[in-house]
Design a protein around this motif. Sequence first.
Motif, PDB file in Angstrom:
ATOM      1  N   UNK A   1      -3.520   3.212   8.875  1.00  0.00           N
ATOM      2  CA  UNK A   1      -4.873   2.659   8.858  1.00  0.00           C
ATOM      3  C   UNK A   1      -5.883   3.682   8.344  1.00  0.00           C
ATOM      4  N   UNK A   2      -6.934   3.185   7.731  1.00  0.00           N
ATOM      5  CA  UNK A   2      -8.060   4.052   7.391  1.00  0.00           C
ATOM      6  C   UNK A   2      -8.830   4.374   8.671  1.00  0.00           C
ATOM      7  N   UNK A   3      -9.707   5.397   8.598  1.00  0.00           N
ATOM      8  CA  UNK A   3     -10.507   5.748   9.772  1.00  0.00           C
ATOM      9  C   UNK A   3     -11.368   4.563  10.225  1.00  0.00           C
ATOM     10  N   UNK A   4     -11.845   3.779   9.270  1.00  0.00           N
ATOM     11  CA  UNK A   4     -12.674   2.628   9.616  1.00  0.00           C
ATOM     12  C   UNK A   4     -11.887   1.625  10.445  1.00  0.00           C
ATOM     13  N   UNK A   5     -10.652   1.351  10.053  1.00  0.00           N
ATOM     14  CA  UNK A   5      -9.822   0.401  10.785  1.00  0.00           C
ATOM     15  C   UNK A   5      -9.471   0.939  12.166  1.00  0.00           C
TER      16      UNK A   5
ATOM     17  N   UNK B   1      -7.025  -6.439   6.713  1.00  0.00           N
ATOM     18  CA  UNK B   1      -5.885  -5.984   5.907  1.00  0.00           C
ATOM     19  C   UNK B   1      -6.302  -5.011   4.809  1.00  0.00           C
ATOM     20  N   UNK B   2      -7.522  -5.200   4.285  1.00  0.00           N
ATOM     21  CA  UNK B   2      -7.976  -4.323   3.191  1.00  0.00           C
ATOM     22  C   UNK B   2      -8.175  -2.886   3.652  1.00  0.00           C
ATOM     23  N   UNK B   3      -8.208  -2.671   4.963  1.00  0.00           N
ATOM     24  CA  UNK B   3      -8.406  -1.326   5.501  1.00  0.00           C
ATOM     25  C   UNK B   3      -7.096  -0.622   5.853  1.00  0.00           C
TER      26      UNK B   3
END
Length: 325
Positions: A298-302, A161-163
Amino acid sequence: MFDWLEHMAQWLVYGVMGLNPEDHLAKALDFFIYDSIKILLLLFTVVFLMGVVNSYFPIDRVKNYLSRNKLYGAEYLMASLFGVVTPFCSCSSVPLFIGFVRGGIPLGVTFAFLVTSPLVNEVAIGLFVGLFGVKTTILYVFSGILLGTISGLILQKLRLEKHLTPWAKEVLDNAQRDQERFEAEKQSFKQRLPIIWQEALKILKGVLPYVIIGIAIGGLMHGYIPEGFFEKYMAKENLLAVPIATILAIPMYSNASGILPIVQVLVAKGIPLGTAIAFMMGVVGLSLPEAMLLKKVMTFKLIGIFFGVVMLCIILSGYLFNIIL
């Protein structure tokens, strides 16, 4: 459902513009106009309806219910089954994904839907039966549902969720704030409607550039990448054919009904069915246009984690299909 929209896009491209249906540019434009309008309509409708639901059914109540009640993975299975009855491609599933996020549905459950929805639907099932028979179709449907369920479980365990992007978190906060306001002021539906409408328009405006860019990329791929371009990389002599087929599928973009005839041709040319199905799952379930749409949420990491987990599940499914079939 969207036949009228498809006819309108074809009328604009081939009638008004007078382009040749065989031209790459015409195919790309047809695809772009049809998918852009379809996805924007879906997005607004879903977000608006979720706004109505949220105004009467608190987000915290959903979260608390799912946290208090041990469903032992049943919620992921239910989300995957819901994906089966929604006949959308990967990009069309994103509006529902955003609506689920806004509704406070746990991220892993939402991912289970996002994975299964483009892979398995009534259109794909009907074509699969005609092309490959009942046995193979049952195995494919089962594997698609299992793929979504397992992917959702894994992604939920990672607590991602933090991403979510700041924009997605703001959407959640706004939904919570609006609901508290509705409850405090005991507003009627007529009073709530303008606030819900404005929030839906705000969300639509926020994702509009990502929709346009994502579908433009999909249109170019649809119009310009030859159908037989990747066949030489999927020969059965190649032990790495399944992962290669899955990775090569990501730059492409199509729905299940569009890619199934290509899968039949690949199998007829001697490519193992599991490898061909892995290629199909990669095309349908993972695509660059989908990544562009998800970038707003979403971030790229997610996105990378999501694509990585789903890709691994697809590769394992491909090898399993090759062993069984």
